[in-house]
Scaffold this motif. Structure first.
Motif, PDB file in Angstrom:
ATOM      1  N   SER A 208       6.446  11.983  18.439  1.00  0.00           N
ATOM      2  CA  SER A 208       5.039  12.242  18.737  1.00  0.00           C
ATOM      3  C   SER A 208       4.615  11.482  19.987  1.00  0.00           C
ATOM      4  O   SER A 208       5.334  10.610  20.481  1.00  0.00           O
ATOM      5  CB  SER A 208       4.157  11.822  17.556  1.00  0.00           C
ATOM      6  OG  SER A 208       4.256  10.424  17.337  1.00  0.00           O
ATOM      7  N   ASP A 209       3.446  11.820  20.473  1.00  0.00           N
ATOM      8  CA  ASP A 209       2.840  11.112  21.595  1.00  0.00           C
ATOM      9  C   ASP A 209       2.025   9.958  21.022  1.00  0.00           C
ATOM     10  O   ASP A 209       0.942  10.168  20.474  1.00  0.00           O
ATOM     11  CB  ASP A 209       1.930  12.040  22.398  1.00  0.00           C
ATOM     12  CG  ASP A 209       2.681  13.225  22.985  1.00  0.00           C
ATOM     13  OD1 ASP A 209       3.916  13.186  22.988  1.00  0.00           O
ATOM     14  OD2 ASP A 209       2.016  14.174  23.439  1.00  0.00           O
ATOM     15  N   SER A 210       2.555   8.761  21.134  1.00  0.00           N
ATOM     16  CA  SER A 210       1.888   7.624  20.497  1.00  0.00           C
ATOM     17  C   SER A 210       2.450   6.319  21.020  1.00  0.00           C
ATOM     18  O   SER A 210       3.379   6.295  21.835  1.00  0.00           O
ATOM     19  CB  SER A 210       2.056   7.691  18.971  1.00  0.00           C
ATOM     20  OG  SER A 210       3.437   7.624  18.626  1.00  0.00           O
ATOM     21  N   HIS A 211       1.874   5.209  20.533  1.00  0.00           N
ATOM     22  CA  HIS A 211       2.393   3.870  20.833  1.00  0.00           C
ATOM     23  C   HIS A 211       3.456   3.537  19.790  1.00  0.00           C
ATOM     24  O   HIS A 211       3.203   3.628  18.587  1.00  0.00           O
ATOM     25  CB  HIS A 211       1.255   2.846  20.791  1.00  0.00           C
ATOM     26  CG  HIS A 211       1.698   1.459  21.157  1.00  0.00           C
ATOM     27  ND1 HIS A 211       2.049   1.101  22.436  1.00  0.00           N
ATOM     28  CD2 HIS A 211       1.860   0.344  20.389  1.00  0.00           C
ATOM     29  CE1 HIS A 211       2.392  -0.178  22.454  1.00  0.00           C
ATOM     30  NE2 HIS A 211       2.295  -0.658  21.227  1.00  0.00           N
ATOM     31  N   GLN A 212       4.647   3.166  20.241  1.00  0.00           N
ATOM     32  CA  GLN A 212       5.778   2.921  19.349  1.00  0.00           C
ATOM     33  C   GLN A 212       6.128   1.431  19.358  1.00  0.00           C
ATOM     34  O   GLN A 212       6.069   0.772  20.400  1.00  0.00           O
ATOM     35  CB  GLN A 212       7.005   3.718  19.813  1.00  0.00           C
ATOM     36  CG  GLN A 212       6.744   5.190  20.077  1.00  0.00           C
ATOM     37  CD  GLN A 212       6.824   6.033  18.810  1.00  0.00           C
ATOM     38  OE1 GLN A 212       7.319   5.565  17.786  1.00  0.00           O
ATOM     39  NE2 GLN A 212       6.363   7.267  18.894  1.00  0.00           N
ATOM     40  N   THR A 213       6.511   0.910  18.188  1.00  0.00           N
ATOM     41  CA  THR A 213       6.944  -0.487  18.101  1.00  0.00           C
ATOM     42  C   THR A 213       8.177  -0.582  17.203  1.00  0.00           C
ATOM     43  O   THR A 213       8.374   0.238  16.306  1.00  0.00           O
ATOM     44  CB  THR A 213       5.848  -1.396  17.521  1.00  0.00           C
ATOM     45  OG1 THR A 213       5.503  -0.954  16.200  1.00  0.00           O
ATOM     46  CG2 THR A 213       4.616  -1.394  18.405  1.00  0.00           C
ATOM     47  N   MET A 214       8.995  -1.597  17.469  1.00  0.00           N
ATOM     48  CA  MET A 214      10.179  -1.884  16.659  1.00  0.00           C
ATOM     49  C   MET A 214      10.364  -3.395  16.622  1.00  0.00           C
ATOM     50  O   MET A 214      10.327  -4.055  17.662  1.00  0.00           O
ATOM     51  CB  MET A 214      11.418  -1.206  17.242  1.00  0.00           C
ATOM     52  CG  MET A 214      12.715  -1.540  16.504  1.00  0.00           C
ATOM     53  SD  MET A 214      14.189  -0.833  17.312  1.00  0.00           S
ATOM     54  CE  MET A 214      13.940   0.904  16.958  1.00  0.00           C
ATOM     55  N   THR A 215      10.556  -3.962  15.410  1.00  0.00           N
ATOM     56  CA  THR A 215      10.668  -5.405  15.238  1.00  0.00           C
ATOM     57  C   THR A 215      11.984  -5.761  14.575  1.00  0.00           C
ATOM     58  O   THR A 215      12.419  -5.079  13.642  1.00  0.00           O
ATOM     59  CB  THR A 215       9.501  -5.946  14.389  1.00  0.00           C
ATOM     60  OG1 THR A 215       8.259  -5.587  14.994  1.00  0.00           O
ATOM     61  CG2 THR A 215       9.572  -7.460  14.268  1.00  0.00           C
ATOM     62  N   ILE A 216      12.612  -6.839  15.059  1.00  0.00           N
ATOM     63  CA  ILE A 216      13.830  -7.371  14.437  1.00  0.00           C
ATOM     64  C   ILE A 216      13.636  -8.862  14.223  1.00  0.00           C
ATOM     65  O   ILE A 216      13.304  -9.598  15.153  1.00  0.00           O
ATOM     66  CB  ILE A 216      15.091  -7.116  15.282  1.00  0.00           C
ATOM     67  CG1 ILE A 216      15.394  -5.613  15.328  1.00  0.00           C
ATOM     68  CG2 ILE A 216      16.284  -7.879  14.742  1.00  0.00           C
ATOM     69  CD1 ILE A 216      16.676  -5.266  16.070  1.00  0.00           C
ATOM     70  N   ASP A 217      13.848  -9.311  12.975  1.00  0.00           N
ATOM     71  CA  ASP A 217      13.693 -10.717  12.617  1.00  0.00           C
ATOM     72  C   ASP A 217      14.780 -11.065  11.610  1.00  0.00           C
ATOM     73  O   ASP A 217      14.833 -10.504  10.522  1.00  0.00           O
ATOM     74  CB  ASP A 217      12.304 -10.956  12.024  1.00  0.00           C
ATOM     75  CG  ASP A 217      12.044 -12.427  11.713  1.00  0.00           C
ATOM     76  OD1 ASP A 217      12.915 -13.260  12.029  1.00  0.00           O
ATOM     77  OD2 ASP A 217      10.966 -12.733  11.169  1.00  0.00           O
ATOM     78  N   ALA A 218      15.660 -12.001  11.968  1.00  0.00           N
ATOM     79  CA  ALA A 218      16.780 -12.374  11.094  1.00  0.00           C
ATOM     80  C   ALA A 218      16.533 -13.688  10.373  1.00  0.00           C
ATOM     81  O   ALA A 218      17.452 -14.278   9.831  1.00  0.00           O
ATOM     82  CB  ALA A 218      18.076 -12.464  11.887  1.00  0.00           C
ATOM     83  N   GLY A 219      15.290 -14.156  10.339  1.00  0.00           N
ATOM     84  CA  GLY A 219      15.024 -15.423   9.691  1.00  0.00           C
ATOM     85  C   GLY A 219      15.099 -16.576  10.676  1.00  0.00           C
ATOM     86  O   GLY A 219      15.162 -16.387  11.891  1.00  0.00           O
ATOM     87  N   ASP A 220      15.098 -17.806  10.141  1.00  0.00           N
ATOM     88  CA  ASP A 220      14.996 -18.979  11.005  1.00  0.00           C
ATOM     89  C   ASP A 220      16.299 -19.747  11.168  1.00  0.00           C
ATOM     90  O   ASP A 220      16.298 -20.858  11.691  1.00  0.00           O
ATOM     91  CB  ASP A 220      13.918 -19.925  10.472  1.00  0.00           C
ATOM     92  CG  ASP A 220      14.200 -20.360   9.039  1.00  0.00           C
ATOM     93  OD1 ASP A 220      15.206 -19.893   8.470  1.00  0.00           O
ATOM     94  OD2 ASP A 220      13.418 -21.154   8.502  1.00  0.00           O
ATOM     95  N   SER A 221      17.427 -19.184  10.747  1.00  0.00           N
ATOM     96  CA  SER A 221      18.671 -19.952  10.770  1.00  0.00           C
ATOM     97  C   SER A 221      19.663 -19.483  11.833  1.00  0.00           C
ATOM     98  O   SER A 221      20.689 -20.127  12.038  1.00  0.00           O
ATOM     99  CB  SER A 221      19.356 -19.887   9.396  1.00  0.00           C
ATOM    100  OG  SER A 221      19.683 -18.550   9.061  1.00  0.00           O
TER     101      SER A 221
END
Length: 318
Positions: A208-221
């Motif tokens: 679609s025509d929109s604002h796209q986001t993608m997040t990656i978080d593996a924790g704090d170690s």
């Protein structure tokens, strides 16, 4: 001497004609297609119109009506626009130059209408400072079509000493399709390799025509070692005469240092912890333990027995 002068004049004339010929042979946009400056103006209005058309929900009829309104404004037939767009898709370097200027115009228009910096770019103006940094080093705008070699764009970022354990990544961009017929379908894949050689991969469809986001978080170690990924526009089942194009703009890859809440002090944790249990006994509240005598040497065996709940032994004289 006169002959030498004529020869020099003739040589200079030849060089002049050769330069004119070279300039005249420089590649240009054929006259049957819309020229770049006019194409930029049309695409500017086109993108604004498509945003309005999709505001209350996308439909083919609504999109068609807005497109024809733009063609009428610029006195260009839909057929000429489509053919010109196909030409520019075969010469992506020319189309890319148009969209660089177009992206700036759209951003300036958004600012003039009162859009905030957050609405415009989501960390777009962040430099390498503090705990939040935009680490994207590629072009902020991309143009993809379903046909190789312009159907994909790859990227790779190797971590340096500024990366820390627990870093989170946020990829963001705006997508907009220009499609004559067929489905809207593209993908974004991002794979992050960490210090222990484990890899987390995120995969997301763009439809679609929109604002796209993608997040990656593996924790704090874990610490990030490498980031790879690609944008890919899928071809699908369609005729080779049908044009499909995807523009990606305001691309940002933000690395965030996440500050984990420090652990409470041992004294505070004891207050909220479970009661201490004696072996085989009842729970004991640390704060409820009776005060001990100031001098342990003054405590008698009888005192110790009474503290443990053992009755005194009867005396022999009783």
């Amino acid at each position: 001497m006169r002959n030498k002068h004529l020869i020099r004049s003739y040589t200079a004339l030849c060089w002049f004609l050769l330069a004119v010929f070279a300039v005249s042979c420089k590649p240009s946009i054929p006259s049957e297609y819309i020229q770049p400056s006019e194409m930029e103006d049309i695409l500017y209005d086109y993108h604004l119109a498509m945003a309005m058309a999709n505001r209350d929900g996308y439909t083919d009829v609504r999109q068609k009506a807005f497109k024809l309104a733009v063609m009428k404004k610029h006195d260009v037939s839909e057929e000429k626009f489509d053919k010109s767009l196909q030409y520019y898709m075969r010469h992506t370097e020319k189309l890319h130059d148009i969209y660089i200027d177009l992206s700036k115009r759209l951003e300036n228009e958004a600012r003039s209408q009162g859009a905030s910096e957050t609405e415009l770019a989501q960390y777009g103006d962040i430099a390498s400072k503090g705990d939040t940094t935009d680490i994207w080093r590629g072009s902020r705008s991309l143009i993809l079509s379903p046909y190789a070699p312009v159907d994909r764009e790859t990227f790779e970022i190797k971590a340096d000493s500024s990366f820390h354990k627990g870093d989170r990544l946020l990829l963001s961009f705006d997508s907009q399709f220009i499609i004559q017929d067929g489905m809207r379908d593209a993908v974004i894949v991002m794979a992050v390799t960490y210090s222990n050689d484990s890899t987390i991969t995120q995969y997301q469809h763009i439809t679609s025509d929109s604002h796209q986001t993608m997040t990656i978080d593996a924790g704090d170690s874990l610490r990030i070692k490498n980031i790879r990924g690609y944008f890919l526009m899928l071809k699908g089942q369609q005729s080779t005469t049908t044009f499909k194009m995807l523009t990606l703009s305001n691309i940002h890859l933000v690395r965030m240092h996440i500050r984990r809440q420090a652990s409470v002090q041992a004294s505070d944790s004891l207050k909220n912890s479970d009661p201490i249990r004696t072996i085989g006994g009842d729970p004991v509240n640390p704060q409820a333990v009776p005060d001990q005598p100031a001098d342990p040497q003054t405590r008698t065996p009888a005192d110790a027995m009474r503290e443990r709940g053992i009755p005194d032994s009867p005396r022999n004289d009783e």
